[in-house]
Write a protein that holds these residues in place. Sequence first.
Motif, PDB file in Angstrom:
ATOM      1  N   PRO A 179       8.099   1.677  -2.802  1.00 23.00           N
ATOM      2  CA  PRO A 179       7.627   0.441  -3.446  1.00 23.00           C
ATOM      3  C   PRO A 179       6.900   0.668  -4.766  1.00 23.00           C
ATOM      4  O   PRO A 179       6.841  -0.241  -5.589  1.00 23.00           O
ATOM      5  CB  PRO A 179       6.677  -0.178  -2.410  1.00 23.00           C
ATOM      6  N   THR A 180       6.350   1.871  -4.977  1.00 19.72           N
ATOM      7  CA  THR A 180       5.668   2.145  -6.251  1.00 19.72           C
ATOM      8  C   THR A 180       6.602   1.903  -7.437  1.00 19.72           C
ATOM      9  O   THR A 180       6.158   1.480  -8.509  1.00 19.72           O
ATOM     10  CB  THR A 180       5.163   3.602  -6.281  1.00 19.72           C
ATOM     11  N   PRO A 227       0.871  -7.964  -5.702  1.00 16.50           N
ATOM     12  CA  PRO A 227       1.393  -8.301  -4.382  1.00 16.50           C
ATOM     13  C   PRO A 227       1.383  -7.045  -3.496  1.00 16.50           C
ATOM     14  O   PRO A 227       1.283  -5.932  -4.000  1.00 16.50           O
ATOM     15  CB  PRO A 227       2.819  -8.765  -4.679  1.00 16.50           C
ATOM     16  N   ALA A 228       1.476  -7.248  -2.201  1.00 13.94           N
ATOM     17  CA  ALA A 228       1.432  -6.131  -1.246  1.00 13.94           C
ATOM     18  C   ALA A 228       2.710  -5.303  -1.349  1.00 13.94           C
ATOM     19  O   ALA A 228       3.796  -5.799  -1.029  1.00 13.94           O
ATOM     20  CB  ALA A 228       1.265  -6.670   0.162  1.00 13.94           C
ATOM     21  N   PRO A 229       2.613  -4.045  -1.775  1.00 17.40           N
ATOM     22  CA  PRO A 229       3.826  -3.248  -1.973  1.00 17.40           C
ATOM     23  C   PRO A 229       4.573  -2.961  -0.677  1.00 17.40           C
ATOM     24  O   PRO A 229       5.796  -2.802  -0.698  1.00 17.40           O
ATOM     25  CB  PRO A 229       3.312  -1.958  -2.618  1.00 17.40           C
ATOM     26  N   LEU A 265       8.631  -0.386  -7.739  1.00 17.35           N
ATOM     27  CA  LEU A 265       8.860  -1.822  -7.917  1.00 17.35           C
ATOM     28  C   LEU A 265       7.565  -2.581  -8.185  1.00 17.35           C
ATOM     29  O   LEU A 265       7.566  -3.798  -8.365  1.00 17.35           O
ATOM     30  CB  LEU A 265       9.527  -2.409  -6.663  1.00 17.35           C
ATOM     31  N   GLN A 266       6.442  -1.859  -8.211  1.00 21.77           N
ATOM     32  CA  GLN A 266       5.124  -2.476  -8.356  1.00 21.77           C
ATOM     33  C   GLN A 266       4.726  -2.554  -9.837  1.00 21.77           C
ATOM     34  O   GLN A 266       5.365  -1.927 -10.687  1.00 21.77           O
ATOM     35  CB  GLN A 266       4.112  -1.634  -7.565  1.00 21.77           C
ATOM     36  N   TYR A 267       3.667  -3.295 -10.119  1.00 23.69           N
ATOM     37  CA  TYR A 267       3.066  -3.242 -11.443  1.00 23.69           C
ATOM     38  C   TYR A 267       2.725  -1.796 -11.771  1.00 23.69           C
ATOM     39  O   TYR A 267       2.432  -0.988 -10.882  1.00 23.69           O
ATOM     40  CB  TYR A 267       1.766  -4.063 -11.478  1.00 23.69           C
ATOM     41  N   PHE A 320       7.530  -5.128  -0.200  1.00 27.41           N
ATOM     42  CA  PHE A 320       8.671  -5.131  -1.140  1.00 27.41           C
ATOM     43  C   PHE A 320       9.941  -4.770  -0.375  1.00 27.41           C
ATOM     44  O   PHE A 320       9.944  -3.854   0.440  1.00 27.41           O
ATOM     45  CB  PHE A 320       8.474  -4.120  -2.271  1.00 27.41           C
TER      46      PHE A 320
END
Lengths: 390, 390
Positions: B57-58, A34-36, B60-62, A39
Amino acid sequence: MYAERIANLKSSAIRDILKHMSRPGMIAFAGGSPAPELFPVAEIAVACEQVLSKYGPTALQYSITEGLVVLREKLVSKLAANGLGMSTDNVIITQGSQQALDLISKLFIDKDSLVFTENPSYLGALQAFRMFQARIAAIPSDSHGIDVEALRKQLRVERPKFLYIMPNFQNPTGVTYSLERRKALVAAAIEHDLLIVEDDPYGELIFEGERLPSLFALAKGKNVIYLSSFSKTIAPGFRVAYTAGDAEMLKKMVIAKQGSDLQTNTFGQYIVNEYLESGHYQTSIDVIRDTYRGRRDAMIAAMEQEFPSALAWNRPSGGMFLWVTLPTRWDAKEILERCLEQNVAFVPGQEFFPDGSGRNTLRMNFSSPSLGNIGEGVKRMGKVLKEIRG
Amino acid sequence: MYAERIANLKSSAIRDILKHMSRPGMIAFAGGSPAPELFPVAEIAVACEQVLSKYGPTALQYSITEGLVVLREKLVSKLAANGLGMSTDNVIITQGSQQALDLISKLFIDKDSLVFTENPSYLGALQAFRMFQARIAAIPSDSHGIDVEALRKQLRVERPKFLYIMPNFQNPTGVTYSLERRKALVAAAIEHDLLIVEDDPYGELIFEGERLPSLFALAKGKNVIYLSSFSKTIAPGFRVAYTAGDAEMLKKMVIAKQGSDLQTNTFGQYIVNEYLESGHYQTSIDVIRDTYRGRRDAMIAAMEQEFPSALAWNRPSGGMFLWVTLPTRWDAKEILERCLEQNVAFVPGQEFFPDGSGRNTLRMNFSSPSLGNIGEGVKRMGKVLKEIRG
């Protein structure tokens, strides 16, 4: 020394492609993230504070394998909104939907057990089923989902442990089942006592039209195990997903989960729960939908301009992926090699096909790249594609 | 309909006992949780803030299946401090050590594969191995660890996939392997090319004496897979643990992990990493050691006063558990029933024994109860025990 199942183990080709993605200037339509930038980082920061001040050490301690009761109660309400009268016994939290696929494999798959899937199907599911040495048979699928007549025909020949499908904005094709197809499939499942594993990570990311009922709702919970996740609607990094289904079966899944990881991380579950209580969820989904819709439109507009007319693609009404079909003799893997030289990447489709077909197909992700990169990346691909002589 | 492995599936008896634990007034020596009042809640709150502002956001990302590189680099340094020259290829992050046991089972265990364990052994490991239909053979163990002569003798008869051991403050017995025993076991492993799975969740919780080298360090990484965790040293709720070992084998574990859950939760890994950078870790471990040492001492003092002289117990030099041996004909399960009536609980030992022995043993947890509850709970148990006529 290793177990038999390890002999044919191979890493996901997608993960191998992803290794190129850190190269400077690379435009990636190959990912599945998904687009970070969407978030809710600030809201999560608030949720962390709230969770630690409300629950203190409880938010950091071991918790039950089934998943936090407060979170499962919210999921029961969500299901109730879809007309399903269920209790917290019908919902468990898993470590991403990927873990649900592992647990379902543990519950049902012996060596050489038969599993039906769509053709193509989600690679992570194939990987999970293959780890347990399932025999996978792909049922033909079209632009409205699985071919129910072909399924019925196959069911008369052999009986699978379950049928695995992703009916909304499928990964990889973006295909969504029509209401008619859903009803026909549920009827077939009940008639043949077929178990359906319905994987729905993208259902909320709908861009237009009416949201169709899940098979789980249509079947009133009978014969269907329903998987969904907060990975695409909040953020993947918490690994919080859920499975809904028959209480007796979920009990067995919980025992399997005890041996697999004891429980999903407590803190992530509390954060997701707190975020849901904050009321930001729906607003945030609306932003995600608008953004992805814009990116899908930009990608299709660019493809119409840049891609040779011999190619075909679909226009998914939600999700993160669209699907391109090349002329029959073209090989998407070869094209990928040339595209990587031009610093643009996609995923060749063949690996998604349990029957080994689909050499001339590819998957494009439109959720992660920016509008600018979508235009530039499609142009680079178009340049390569125009040079191909079929 | 279900897979063969599910037929004999049963829930952990410990989890069943834990259902009684919420009863008002219950004093639980049955748990296996670290003391929540020692969790660094304030420092974790700071770490959350820091992580979100540094990585955005990193966090919270994969992220990659192997685990965060920054965190694995810290673990490589930790291993280097023990004389092991390793790289990040030798370490992966798992969803608790329980997941490492699941992945190791996936890698090595076919149906009816032989696995050696201690007698008694950790229940979560037995559960993981049994899920893959392993045949478990228990090697006799004494108060210094596994009997290496008995092991050698057994190795001449049959060859296991691996030997699973917990050499520091074992769960359930609290037993720690002597240095001599460690060396003898490593020598036997190398001589017989035996793979050892060394599970070390409690090693840092040492109360007195010198910390002994891991088998992994003694064997210089050969023939040993080493598991450890932050569950007992920071908090269990993040589910962040790690496995160190041969790079080629870990590559296979990573592929197995892809199909199992894609990855351990990103946010939890960043928080653990940030907390390690904050420098609070060592101070916090010192407090945990002091507290648990005090609780162990209080428990033993109370037992000396309250328990009949026919009972015996050990004095573990670390960890969270001690082990009680009742007179031969006593049944710990029956005693538990009477103790539950008095609002005090422990875990009967029999379930920990793969060979079904140990009816007259029980496990006492001293990490969770307060000093006051330790005194009162042991008194209640003593009252029941004194009424038993062997």
